[in-house]
Every structure is written in C-alpha cells, then in structure tokens.
Design an enzyme around this catalytic site. Structure first.
Site, short mmCIF file in Angstrom:
data_model
loop_
_atom_site.label_atom_id
_atom_site.label_comp_id
_atom_site.label_asym_id
_atom_site.label_seq_id
_atom_site.Cartn_x
_atom_site.Cartn_y
_atom_site.Cartn_z
N PRO A 1 -19.80 -24.90 -6.33
CG PRO A 1 -19.04 -24.86 -8.53
CD PRO A 1 -20.22 -24.57 -7.68
CG HIS A 2 -16.85 -25.17 -1.86
ND1 HIS A 2 -18.11 -25.67 -2.09
CD2 HIS A 2 -16.36 -25.85 -0.80
CE1 HIS A 2 -18.37 -26.62 -1.20
NE2 HIS A 2 -17.32 -26.75 -0.40
#
Length: 101
Positions: free
Chosen positions: A42-43
């Site tokens: 996740p980013h």
C-alpha cells in the site's frame, strides 16, 4: 524511516495520521496493492510530508486484501511520500517491490 519525525522534523499529529489513512484507503479504491504471495505494497502521497516514510506490518492470520493471486496478505510494506516528490515515490516503491519479489 520515521513516522515520528516526518513533517519538518516534528511528530505527526492525529489529523495528519488520519489524512494518511484516508489517502491510503483512497488509493486502494483504484485497485488492490496486494501483489500476491502474501505481500501488499500500500502506498500514497500526503502533502505535509517532507520525505518518504514507511513501515512494515505483519499479520500472522492474514488479511483478505483482494490480492492478485486471491490469497490473504501477511506482510504489508507501507510507503507514504510527499505530494510533490513523484520521482522519490516511484523509486522507493520500485526498491521495495524488488526486495519482496
């Protein structure tokens, strides 16, 4: 990378942390960052930050994350970058992806 000193050398406040969570959830709506083999990356980007920060989380039981292979995610590698540092964001993401692939 330190969560505690990511904004002008000062700790993140509650509102900034909430903003990061909202940005991550918004990014996940575009498509899961679960890349398979129990790993997710996740980013997101978040304006108040001055540098890329990140952390790793582990779930022994796994989390349903709509991964590419349909398997639960056990390792989460989270990256959050300043809004205006696209190059840094992509380089950090590429480095983390190469390490877990």
């Amino acid at each position: 990378m330190s969560w505690s000193r990511a904004c002008n050398g000062r700790p993140l406040c509650g509102g900034e942390k909430e903003g990061i969570v909202r940005a991550i959830l918004k990014r996940e709506l575009l498509g899961s960052t679960g890349i398979g083999r129990g790993v997710a990356l996740p980013h997101c980007k978040h304006s108040p930050l001055e540098r890329v920060i990140g952390t790793v989380g582990v779930s022994r039981g796994g989390v349903a994350f709509d991964s590419l292979d349909g398997e639960p995610v056990h390792v989460f590698v989270l990256l959050v970058s300043p809004q205006d540092r696209v190059g840094d964001h992509l380089r950090a993401l590429g480095k983390r992806l190469a390490r877990v692939a």
